[in-house]
Design a protein around this motif. Structure first.
Motif, short mmCIF file in Angstrom:
data_model
loop_
_atom_site.label_atom_id
_atom_site.label_comp_id
_atom_site.label_asym_id
_atom_site.label_seq_id
_atom_site.Cartn_x
_atom_site.Cartn_y
_atom_site.Cartn_z
N MET A 88 0.88 -1.11 -0.02
CA MET A 88 0.06 -0.16 0.07
C MET A 88 0.76 1.26 0.10
O MET A 88 0.56 2.09 -0.73
N TYR A 89 1.83 1.31 1.01
CA TYR A 89 2.66 2.70 1.13
C TYR A 89 3.54 2.87 -0.12
O TYR A 89 3.37 4.00 -0.91
N SER A 90 4.08 1.88 -0.71
CA SER A 90 5.08 2.02 -1.88
C SER A 90 4.31 2.47 -3.00
O SER A 90 4.71 3.17 -3.73
N GLY A 91 3.24 1.95 -3.38
CA GLY A 91 2.55 2.22 -4.58
C GLY A 91 1.46 3.22 -4.37
O GLY A 91 1.49 4.37 -5.34
N TYR A 92 1.10 3.62 -3.15
CA TYR A 92 0.24 5.10 -2.95
C TYR A 92 1.20 6.24 -3.45
O TYR A 92 0.73 6.92 -4.15
N GLU A 93 2.37 6.37 -2.77
CA GLU A 93 3.15 7.61 -2.82
C GLU A 93 3.55 7.78 -4.45
O GLU A 93 3.31 8.77 -4.74
N THR A 94 4.05 6.59 -4.98
CA THR A 94 4.77 6.73 -6.40
C THR A 94 3.45 7.08 -7.37
O THR A 94 3.47 7.94 -8.15
N VAL A 95 2.51 6.06 -7.12
CA VAL A 95 1.33 5.99 -8.22
C VAL A 95 0.68 7.55 -8.06
O VAL A 95 0.34 8.18 -9.14
N SER A 96 0.22 8.00 -6.93
CA SER A 96 -0.60 9.14 -6.83
C SER A 96 0.12 10.41 -7.26
O SER A 96 -0.44 10.94 -8.07
#
Length: 465
Positions: A274-282
């Motif tokens: 959740m954390y790694s995808g959220y930061e970069t994708v958003s």
């Protein structure tokens, strides 16, 4: 008169104490062989300057001390490296006295088993388990269809004429897409989960001071609530004995799972995803839309690519794997956005022993901040580095050159890189084939320590056709 004398003496006393504290902290870290630099205040170091000034702080320090200097940030004595050769060496040689060195706040909140914190055999097992969930085969066979359905739904009704906050929309998009892939798609669980998750994110970059009202306290409490929710969900699934075709289901499956994790490791793996995808994708999605708005020629080329893909399909047809592979210019836009916005500024390592690096002796237990931001603006690597030019990435050698550290390097190359690109590509596909947009204007952007718009990034959306 006596009052003024008393005040003057008080000011002098405060100045003397402050000077003494600063000097004491410098002497405390004055070890033979260390690179030059300053250490700031006891306990706090130069964290405030680092977080508030960001790139300016780094440039000022490097102008005084060179591209390899000491500091004290986020609660740790730290060596900052801005040298491309040294940075590459550090990332490619983790086993030689270097391990992940993320701040205590991040370790406490993301969990001691998160993939960024572990090393050696544990890292190999955790990385293998993660890659088994998000490798290209899984993206093609399972994840892409889920991403497509979600993006279609999330981008519906953006053209009602109202003003929307793009930052808020892309944050929702990244988190909800991740939750669905993991298997947390019940609206009741999601609604409880989302506010806790946002508090968790804020706490990861903070001083580890456990006092009421601090971001660290809020983040740590949010972690406790998230862990409780995940444990309850796992217990429900075990009790039902149903087979679930999602990431959590794969992690919990023990019979045919090569990478067996215990419950604590599974929970930290889910939080990591959740954390790694959220930061970069958003952030990359928001900034891509911003750069496309500011560069009409790039938007025209991107839209042409996606209209060409859509022309071969019926309106209800989803994006397929072959379509994703055909999005060459889209991939270039994503790489150029990541470079110019510097979504990731650097990575942290920690020394496990006294070691020599770049001609200096680094003590055991010190952090090394591999600061990669300035590499992104190196004119030798990227001509006209401040110009948004996705065409530069159509030359595959640029994506593969030794100093492209946008997605990390070595054994720490971002395992979710291709999944993130698939999500952003699908988001852009439905955005540019359905809508036009214009910025309302006046919104401020911050680039450090996170890329964000403090008051939102507001756009007005209208139908494309």
């Amino acid at each position: 008169m006596a009052v003024y004398v008393f005040l003057a003496l008080g000011v002098v006393l405060v100045l003397c104490v402050c000077t003494a504290l600063l000097r004491w902290n410098e002497v405390r870290y004055m070890k033979k062989g260390l690179p030059p630099g300053t250490m700031g205040w006891p306990v706090f170091g130069e964290t405030t300057e680092f977080l508030k000034q960001g790139p300016s702080f780094m440039k000022n320090q490097s102008a005084r001390y060179g591209s390899f200097f000491k500091s004290h940030i986020l609660g740790c004595p730290t060596i900052v490296s801005m040298d491309p050769e040294v940075n590459r060496y550090i990332l490619m040689n983790e086993a030689k006295g270097l391990v992940p060195g993320y701040p205590q706040s991040m370790l406490d909140i993301l969990g001691k088993c998160n993939i960024a914190a572990v090393h050696g055999a544990t890292h190999k097992n955790m990385r293998g388990a993660l890659l088994s969930l998000i490798n290209p085969t899984m993206i093609r066979d399972q994840l892409l269809s889920k991403i497509d359905r979600f993006m279609r739904s999330h981008l519906a009704h953006w053209d009602d004429g109202s003003i929307i906050d793009l930052q808020d929309k892309t944050k929702q998009m990244a988190l909800l897409s991740s939750l669905r892939q993991i298997g947390i798609d019940s609206s009741s669980i999601s609604q409880e989960f989302i506010p806790e998750y946002f508090n968790l994110v804020l706490g990861t970059i903070s001083l580890p001071i456990d006092l009421p009202g601090t971001n660290y306290r809020r983040g740590f409490q949010a972690r406790k609530h998230i862990v409780r929710m995940l444990r309850e969900l796992m217990e429900e699934r075990r009790a039902s004995q149903e087979d679930h075709d999602d990431m959590l289901g794969c992690l919990m499956r023990s019979d045919d799972n090569r990478y067996k994790l215990n419950d604590e490791e599974i929970i930290d793996q889910v939080i990591t995803i959740m954390y790694s995808g959220y930061e970069t994708v958003s952030t990359t999605s928001m900034m891509a839309v911003k750069y496309l708005h500011d560069n009409p020629d790039v938007l025209h080329e991107l839209r042409k690519e996606h209209l060409g893909i859509r022309a071969k399909k019926r309106p209800e047809d989803p994006i397929k794997w072959d379509d994703l592979k055909a999005m060459r210019f889209t991939r270039a836009v994503i790489f150029e956005t990541s470079r110019l916005a510097s979504v990731v500024n650097g990575v942290l390592r920690k020394t496990t022993k006294d070691m020599e690096l770049n001609g200096f002796l680094i003590p055991k237990g010190w952090r090394i901040y591999v600061y990669t931001r300035e590499i992104n603006y190196n004119p030798q690597l990227y001509p006209d580095p401040l110009v948004f030019n996705p065409w530069r990435w159509l030359d595959k050698s640029v994506e593969c050159h030794n100093y492209n550290l946008i997605f990390g390097g070595g054994t720490r190359l971002c395992p979710g890189k291709e999944l993130g690109i698939a999500e952003i590509s699908t988001f852009l596909h439905y955005l540019v084939t359905r809508y036009r947009w214009e910025e309302i204007g006046g919104d401020k952007l911050m680039k450090f320590p996170r890329v964000e718009a403090p008051n939102g990034l507001h756009i007005r959306v209208s139908p494309f056709c």
